[in-house]
Design a protein around this motif. Structure first.
Motif, PDB file in Angstrom:
ATOM      1  N   ILE A 131      -6.404   4.716 -11.718  1.00 53.61           N
ATOM      2  CA  ILE A 131      -5.290   4.723 -10.756  1.00 53.61           C
ATOM      3  C   ILE A 131      -4.405   3.466 -10.891  1.00 53.61           C
ATOM      4  O   ILE A 131      -3.620   3.158 -10.003  1.00 53.61           O
ATOM      5  CB  ILE A 131      -5.794   4.858  -9.303  1.00 53.61           C
ATOM      6  CG1 ILE A 131      -6.752   3.707  -8.950  1.00 53.61           C
ATOM      7  CG2 ILE A 131      -6.466   6.213  -9.087  1.00 53.61           C
ATOM      8  CD1 ILE A 131      -7.078   3.622  -7.461  1.00 53.61           C
ATOM      9  N   CYS A 188      -7.888   0.034   0.749  1.00 52.87           N
ATOM     10  CA  CYS A 188      -7.813   1.218   1.625  1.00 52.87           C
ATOM     11  C   CYS A 188      -9.123   1.986   1.658  1.00 52.87           C
ATOM     12  O   CYS A 188      -9.356   2.787   2.549  1.00 52.87           O
ATOM     13  CB  CYS A 188      -6.672   2.145   1.198  1.00 52.87           C
ATOM     14  SG  CYS A 188      -6.951   2.996  -0.365  1.00 52.87           S
ATOM     15  N   GLY A 195      -6.944   5.978  -1.738  1.00 48.97           N
ATOM     16  CA  GLY A 195      -7.523   5.702  -3.047  1.00 48.97           C
ATOM     17  C   GLY A 195      -6.910   6.474  -4.192  1.00 48.97           C
ATOM     18  O   GLY A 195      -7.607   6.766  -5.167  1.00 48.97           O
ATOM     19  N   MET A 196      -5.639   6.790  -4.083  1.00 51.58           N
ATOM     20  CA  MET A 196      -4.992   7.538  -5.156  1.00 51.58           C
ATOM     21  C   MET A 196      -3.944   6.717  -5.897  1.00 51.58           C
ATOM     22  O   MET A 196      -3.762   6.871  -7.098  1.00 51.58           O
ATOM     23  CB  MET A 196      -4.281   8.778  -4.584  1.00 51.58           C
ATOM     24  CG  MET A 196      -5.172   9.746  -3.879  1.00 51.58           C
ATOM     25  SD  MET A 196      -6.261  10.601  -4.994  1.00 51.58           S
ATOM     26  CE  MET A 196      -5.110  11.657  -5.852  1.00 51.58           C
ATOM     27  N   CYS A 197      -3.230   5.861  -5.183  1.00 44.35           N
ATOM     28  CA  CYS A 197      -2.009   5.289  -5.771  1.00 44.35           C
ATOM     29  C   CYS A 197      -2.263   3.972  -6.485  1.00 44.35           C
ATOM     30  O   CYS A 197      -1.482   3.559  -7.335  1.00 44.35           O
ATOM     31  CB  CYS A 197      -0.944   5.106  -4.699  1.00 44.35           C
ATOM     32  SG  CYS A 197      -1.309   3.772  -3.541  1.00 44.35           S
ATOM     33  N   GLY A 198      -3.317   3.270  -6.122  1.00 50.05           N
ATOM     34  CA  GLY A 198      -3.632   2.022  -6.806  1.00 50.05           C
ATOM     35  C   GLY A 198      -2.764   0.844  -6.417  1.00 50.05           C
ATOM     36  O   GLY A 198      -2.663  -0.122  -7.169  1.00 50.05           O
ATOM     37  N   SER A 199      -2.141   0.874  -5.246  1.00 53.19           N
ATOM     38  CA  SER A 199      -1.225  -0.222  -4.919  1.00 53.19           C
ATOM     39  C   SER A 199      -1.798  -1.250  -3.940  1.00 53.19           C
ATOM     40  O   SER A 199      -1.166  -2.255  -3.680  1.00 53.19           O
ATOM     41  CB  SER A 199       0.086   0.343  -4.362  1.00 53.19           C
ATOM     42  OG  SER A 199      -0.180   1.187  -3.277  1.00 53.19           O
ATOM     43  N   CYS A 200      -2.997  -1.017  -3.415  1.00 57.61           N
ATOM     44  CA  CYS A 200      -3.454  -1.838  -2.288  1.00 57.61           C
ATOM     45  C   CYS A 200      -4.514  -2.870  -2.654  1.00 57.61           C
ATOM     46  O   CYS A 200      -5.122  -3.471  -1.775  1.00 57.61           O
ATOM     47  CB  CYS A 200      -4.028  -0.927  -1.211  1.00 57.61           C
ATOM     48  SG  CYS A 200      -5.534  -0.110  -1.760  1.00 57.61           S
ATOM     49  N   PHE A 239       0.866  -1.179   0.000  1.00 59.65           N
ATOM     50  CA  PHE A 239       0.000   0.000   0.000  1.00 59.65           C
ATOM     51  C   PHE A 239       0.900   1.225   0.000  1.00 59.65           C
ATOM     52  O   PHE A 239       2.097   1.122   0.219  1.00 59.65           O
ATOM     53  CB  PHE A 239      -0.916   0.027   1.231  1.00 59.65           C
ATOM     54  CG  PHE A 239      -0.207   0.383   2.507  1.00 59.65           C
ATOM     55  CD1 PHE A 239       0.484  -0.578   3.221  1.00 59.65           C
ATOM     56  CD2 PHE A 239      -0.218   1.702   2.990  1.00 59.65           C
ATOM     57  CE1 PHE A 239       1.152  -0.247   4.391  1.00 59.65           C
ATOM     58  CE2 PHE A 239       0.446   2.024   4.156  1.00 59.65           C
ATOM     59  CZ  PHE A 239       1.134   1.060   4.858  1.00 59.65           C
ATOM     60  N   ALA A 240       0.329   2.390  -0.277  1.00 60.74           N
ATOM     61  CA  ALA A 240       1.107   3.617  -0.178  1.00 60.74           C
ATOM     62  C   ALA A 240       0.237   4.757   0.332  1.00 60.74           C
ATOM     63  O   ALA A 240       0.395   5.201   1.452  1.00 60.74           O
ATOM     64  CB  ALA A 240       1.752   3.969  -1.504  1.00 60.74           C
ATOM     65  N   CYS A 241      -0.749   5.187  -0.443  1.00 58.41           N
ATOM     66  CA  CYS A 241      -1.415   6.449  -0.118  1.00 58.41           C
ATOM     67  C   CYS A 241      -2.486   6.315   0.953  1.00 58.41           C
ATOM     68  O   CYS A 241      -2.736   7.235   1.693  1.00 58.41           O
ATOM     69  CB  CYS A 241      -2.017   7.032  -1.392  1.00 58.41           C
ATOM     70  SG  CYS A 241      -3.469   6.122  -1.971  1.00 58.41           S
ATOM     71  N   ARG A 242      -3.151   5.198   1.024  1.00 61.71           N
ATOM     72  CA  ARG A 242      -4.268   4.914   1.938  1.00 61.71           C
ATOM     73  C   ARG A 242      -5.518   5.759   1.670  1.00 61.71           C
ATOM     74  O   ARG A 242      -6.448   5.771   2.483  1.00 61.71           O
ATOM     75  CB  ARG A 242      -3.850   5.068   3.409  1.00 61.71           C
ATOM     76  CG  ARG A 242      -2.796   4.064   3.813  1.00 61.71           C
ATOM     77  CD  ARG A 242      -2.398   4.244   5.239  1.00 61.71           C
ATOM     78  NE  ARG A 242      -1.774   5.535   5.428  1.00 61.71           N
ATOM     79  CZ  ARG A 242      -2.013   6.326   6.473  1.00 61.71           C
ATOM     80  NH1 ARG A 242      -2.848   5.946   7.409  1.00 61.71           N
ATOM     81  NH2 ARG A 242      -1.403   7.487   6.574  1.00 61.71           N
TER      82      ARG A 242
HETATM   83  S1  FES Z   1      -3.229   2.545  -0.721  1.00 62.59           S
HETATM   84 FE1  FES Z   1      -3.252   3.895  -2.430  1.00 62.59          FE
HETATM   85  S2  FES Z   1      -5.095   3.326  -3.433  1.00 62.59           S
HETATM   86 FE2  FES Z   1      -5.168   2.119  -1.615  1.00 62.59          FE
END
Ligand code: FES
Ligand code: SF4
Ligand code: SF4
Lengths: 246, 110
Positions: free
Chosen positions: A155, A80, A63-68, A58-61
């Motif tokens: 994202i 997230c 809903g921006m980065c698309g990693s989770c 995860f990264a942004c928490r």
């Molecule tokens: S942690 Fe970035 S979109 Fe969920």
């Protein structure tokens, strides 16, 4: 922390997939329910309190980065922004790595193929001007720009890719996200890559493999509609093949 | 698996099939309601160039359409790939074409 002891915590059952590229199995954990809790909160709780070796991304928490993204009770979700209350079934959560992608470890998938397919779909901007030219005037109301704007807020989370049965049945299929992005560029008047992009999305793994059943649109957390974008691409490729301009 | 060429072939064959199927069903219902026997029907179709062309086109379109459809199912559900997939596509095309051509011949040749 009197307030917390006053109210006994309600625990829930959480099955988490553990393993690597060669296979794995679900492991059971208990986690306390909290208000406004997200799936990512639950995974983080387990990693911090139960097993620090749990791998996830995860990264942004926000809903921006698309990693989770992960599979939650069998469905792909951005964890997230997915509230436990919305998906909890019989007080149980089943959390697994995203479908259709190879696993690195536990909940972390290898997204290399996913992004390689963006490149293969020529889903990148081909400039027609240089920095020395004046800025291109873009009218936000043209049909092309409206179509592009509708599909642009992706994202890169691969939720759609995990939801897609055509990807599951055909490892070469470029998938909804890459093709959705290609469609935004087809509608970008500044882009100069139309012909080679048409070839890229018309090849064996291209847009014509889509069944138009809309799993991608159903699950995209940003409410994009890759199904419609791919239908647009199909029309554009037929037009291009018949020698009509886009 | 499905490239633009196969996609166009499948759409085109569907486009051809739609009116043919409707006509086929319509004529069947009409012929049966009129109380025509098999011999009477054959009497009208045998030697008829229009019916030969009609069902000849029908068979050609079905062969193209169905072989591409079977190809997609075989690839996605049974993991058939490469030359086996091309072979299967061609085999379905050929079998449907041959069986269909025999039927057209039987019904429309003199
Ligand atoms: S942690 Fe970035 S979109 Fe969920
Ligand atoms: S509509 Fe197409 S891209 Fe979307 S999930 Fe279905 S097959 Fe995949
Ligand atoms: S189209 Fe939607 S689901 Fe697919 S990668 Fe983009 S944001 Fe995620």
């Amino acid at each position: 922390m009197a307030a917390e002891t006053d109210k006994p915590e309600k625990m829930m059952d959480v099955s988490v997939w553990r393993g690597g590229p060669d296979g794995g199995a679900f492991e059971s954990f208990k986690a306390p329910q909290q208000e406004s809790q997200t799936i990512l909160d639950v995974v983080t709780y387990i990693q911090q309190n139960e097993d620090p070796s749990l791998a996830y991304r995860f990264a942004c928490r926000v809903g921006m980065c698309g990693s989770c993204a992960m599979m939650v009770n069998g469905q792909p979700r951005w964890t997230c922004r997915t509230h436990v209350q919305k998906v909890l079934k019989d007080n149980k959560l089943v959390i697994a790595p995203l479908r259709n992608l190879p696993v690195i470890r536990d909940l972390a998938t290898d997204m290399t193929v996913f992004f390689d397919k963006w490149t293969a779909a020529e889903a990148s901007f081909t400039p027609t001007k240089t920095r020395h030219d004046p800025m291109a005037p873009i009218n936000p109301e043209t049909p092309e720009r409206l179509a592009a704007s509708e599909a642009i807020e992706c994202i890169n989370c691969a939720v759609c890719y995990a939801a897609c049965d055509a990807v599951a049945g055909n490892e070469d299929y470029l998938g909804p996200a890459a093709l959705n992005r290609a469609w935004t560029l087809v509608n970008d008047v500044r882009d100069g890559g139309h012909e080679s992009r048409m070839d890229a999305v018309s090849a064996a793994g291209g847009c014509h493999n889509c069944h138009s059943m809309g799993n991608c649109a159903q699950f995209c957390p940003n409410e994009l509609n890759p199904t419609a974008s791919i239908a647009g691409l199909k029309r554009a490729t037929v037009k291009a093949a018949l020698g009509l301009r886009k | 698996m499905l490239d633009l060429r196969l996609y166009m072939l499948q759409r085109l064959s569907a486009l051809i099939l739609a009116p043919l199927v409707l006509t086929h069903i319509g004529v069947m219902i009409y012929a049966v309601q009129g109380g025509l026997s098999a011999a009477e029907i054959l009497g009208r179709t045998q030697g008829s160039i229009p019916w030969m062309l009609f069902y000849g086109l029908f068979v050609a379109a079905v062969s193209v359409h169905a072989s591409i459809g079977v190809r997609a199912v075989a690839a996605e559900w049974f993991g058939v790939r490469g030359s086996a997939l091309s072979g299967l596509t061609l085999a379905v095309f050929a079998i449907l074409g041959i069986l269909g051509a025999r039927a057209v011949y039987a019904v429309t040749a003199l």
